[in-house]
Motif scaffolding. Structure first.
Motif, mmCIF file in Angstrom:
data_model
loop_
_atom_site.group_PDB
_atom_site.id
_atom_site.type_symbol
_atom_site.label_atom_id
_atom_site.label_comp_id
_atom_site.label_asym_id
_atom_site.label_seq_id
_atom_site.Cartn_x
_atom_site.Cartn_y
_atom_site.Cartn_z
ATOM 1 N N GLY A 186 -23.389 -69.955 -46.145
ATOM 2 C CA GLY A 186 -23.849 -71.155 -45.456
ATOM 3 C C GLY A 186 -23.171 -71.378 -44.127
ATOM 4 O O GLY A 186 -23.707 -72.061 -43.250
ATOM 5 N N LEU A 187 -21.967 -70.797 -43.962
ATOM 6 C CA LEU A 187 -21.193 -70.973 -42.734
ATOM 7 C C LEU A 187 -20.606 -69.639 -42.292
ATOM 8 O O LEU A 187 -20.201 -68.819 -43.124
ATOM 9 N N ALA A 188 -20.558 -69.440 -40.985
ATOM 10 C CA ALA A 188 -19.893 -68.270 -40.411
ATOM 11 C C ALA A 188 -19.144 -68.703 -39.163
ATOM 12 O O ALA A 188 -19.522 -69.672 -38.495
ATOM 13 N N TRP A 189 -18.075 -67.973 -38.863
ATOM 14 C CA TRP A 189 -17.285 -68.218 -37.659
ATOM 15 C C TRP A 189 -17.042 -66.859 -37.019
ATOM 16 O O TRP A 189 -16.542 -65.948 -37.675
ATOM 17 N N ALA A 190 -17.405 -66.711 -35.766
ATOM 18 C CA ALA A 190 -17.237 -65.436 -35.056
ATOM 19 C C ALA A 190 -16.328 -65.652 -33.856
ATOM 20 O O ALA A 190 -16.646 -66.454 -32.976
ATOM 21 N N ASP A 191 -15.214 -64.943 -33.820
ATOM 22 C CA ASP A 191 -14.254 -65.066 -32.721
ATOM 23 C C ASP A 191 -13.979 -63.677 -32.150
ATOM 24 O O ASP A 191 -12.910 -63.101 -32.367
ATOM 25 N N PRO A 192 -14.961 -63.116 -31.422
ATOM 26 C CA PRO A 192 -14.782 -61.764 -30.877
ATOM 27 C C PRO A 192 -13.816 -61.778 -29.695
ATOM 28 O O PRO A 192 -13.510 -62.839 -29.145
ATOM 29 N N PRO A 193 -13.332 -60.604 -29.283
ATOM 30 C CA PRO A 193 -12.566 -60.550 -28.033
ATOM 31 C C PRO A 193 -13.391 -61.144 -26.899
ATOM 32 O O PRO A 193 -14.602 -60.897 -26.811
ATOM 33 N N PHE A 194 -12.764 -61.933 -26.048
ATOM 34 C CA PHE A 194 -13.525 -62.634 -25.020
ATOM 35 C C PHE A 194 -14.226 -61.697 -24.050
ATOM 36 O O PHE A 194 -15.275 -62.020 -23.526
ATOM 37 N N GLU A 195 -13.669 -60.498 -23.843
ATOM 38 C CA GLU A 195 -14.323 -59.570 -22.917
ATOM 39 C C GLU A 195 -15.628 -59.021 -23.496
ATOM 40 O O GLU A 195 -16.448 -58.476 -22.764
ATOM 41 N N SER A 196 -15.825 -59.180 -24.808
ATOM 42 C CA SER A 196 -17.086 -58.730 -25.421
ATOM 43 C C SER A 196 -17.675 -59.852 -26.281
ATOM 44 O O SER A 196 -18.157 -59.619 -27.386
ATOM 45 N N TRP A 197 -17.640 -61.072 -25.728
ATOM 46 C CA TRP A 197 -18.119 -62.225 -26.495
ATOM 47 C C TRP A 197 -19.594 -62.092 -26.874
ATOM 48 O O TRP A 197 -20.020 -62.603 -27.917
ATOM 49 N N SER A 198 -20.377 -61.388 -26.044
ATOM 50 C CA SER A 198 -21.803 -61.245 -26.354
ATOM 51 C C SER A 198 -22.023 -60.460 -27.647
ATOM 52 O O SER A 198 -23.048 -60.635 -28.319
ATOM 53 N N GLU A 199 -21.066 -59.599 -28.010
ATOM 54 C CA GLU A 199 -21.173 -58.895 -29.288
ATOM 55 C C GLU A 199 -21.092 -59.892 -30.440
ATOM 56 O O GLU A 199 -21.771 -59.746 -31.466
ATOM 57 N N GLY A 200 -20.268 -60.932 -30.273
ATOM 58 C CA GLY A 200 -20.185 -61.971 -31.285
ATOM 59 C C GLY A 200 -21.492 -62.719 -31.434
ATOM 60 O O GLY A 200 -21.919 -63.048 -32.548
#
Length: 201
Positions: free
Chosen positions: A117-131
Motif C-alpha cells: 500500500g505504501l512505497a518510499w523511493a530515495d534514489p541517488p540524487f544524480e539519478s533521481w529519475s530512476e526512482g
C-alpha cells in the motif's frame, strides 16, 4: 540518525560512516513525511526502495506497518540494514531484505504477486529519475496497489512535473533545503461511458 516516532521513537540507528556514499533522508524530512502519511502506515505493507541504512523502513515499522521489504543493491549498505534490524530485534520475516537493483526487485515482487500500500523511493540524487521510473513500474506491475501511495525523494530543483507520466499524479510536495519529498498516486482511469441502449440489447 534516529527514529522520529512510534514505539522506537528516539532510538538511534547506525549510519553510513565514512567511505560509503549514502545520503540518508534527513530526520526532519522523514518526520514530516510520516506526519502526512499519519494513520495510513498502521497495518500496511511498506516497500522501501533504495533503502540505504533502512531508516525509512524501520520508521514505518515503528509507526505500526505490518511488514517492510527493503531493497538495496549496495552490499555494504545492506549490511547496515541488517545491523539496524538486529539492534531493534526485528524478526527477519517482518523486515525482509532484497539485495538487488530496484527495478529487478519490483519485477520479482510482481511475479510473486506481492502487493504493497505504501512505497518510499530515495534514489541517488544524480539519478533521481530512476526512482521515478521505479515508482511508475511498481504501480504498473501491481506491486503498488491502485489505491497505494509512493513517496519519492528528489533534489529540490528536479523537473518532476515534466517527467511524470499521465498515469501518475502528485498528491503532496514537501520541500526542505536541498531535498524534496513528493507523494505520488496512480491517476484513476476515466470511467467508460455506458454503451447506447441499442448496443446493450
Amino acid at each position: 540518525m534516529r527514529i522520529t516516532g512510534g514505539m522506537w521513537r528516539s532510538r538511534r540507528l547506525r549510519g553510513p560512516g565514512r567511505g560509503l556514499a549514502l545520503r540518508p533522508t534527513p530526520d526532519a524530512l522523514r518526520e514530516r513525511g510520516f506526519a502526512v502519511l499519519g494513520d495510513r502506515v498502521a497495518g500496511e505493507r511498506f516497500l522501501d526502495l533504495y533503502a540505504g541504512t533502512g531508516a525509512v523502513g524501520f520508521e514505518a515499522l515503528s509507526r505500526g506497518a505490518q511488514n517492510v521489504v527493503f531493497v538495496e543493491r549496495n552490499r555494504r549498505a545492506a549490511s547496515l540494514i541488517e545491523s539496524n534490524r538486529l539492534t531493534l530485534a526485528v524478526d527477519p520475516n517482518t523486515a525482509r531484505l532484497l539485495i538487488r537493483p530496484a527495478l529487478r526487485a519490483i519485477a520479482e515482487l510482481a511475479r510473486a504477486d506481492e502487493r504493497f500500500g505504501l512505497a518510499w523511493a530515495d534514489p541517488p540524487f544524480e539519478s533521481w529519475s530512476e526512482g521515478l521510473e521505479a515508482v511508475a513500474r511498481a504501480f504498473d506491475a501491481g506491486v503498488l496497489r491502485p489505491d497505494g501511495l509512493a513517496c519519492l525523494e528528489c533534489p529540490d530543483g528536479a523537473d518532476l512535473e515534466d517527467a511524470l507520466s499521465a498515469s501518475l499524479r502528485i498528491e503532496r510536495d514537501l520541500r526542505g533545503g536541498a531535498s524534496r519529498l513528493v507523494m505520488i498516486t496512480a491517476h484513476p482511469p476515466a470511467r467508460m461511458p455506458d454503451p447506447p441502449l441499442a448496443a446493450r440489447r
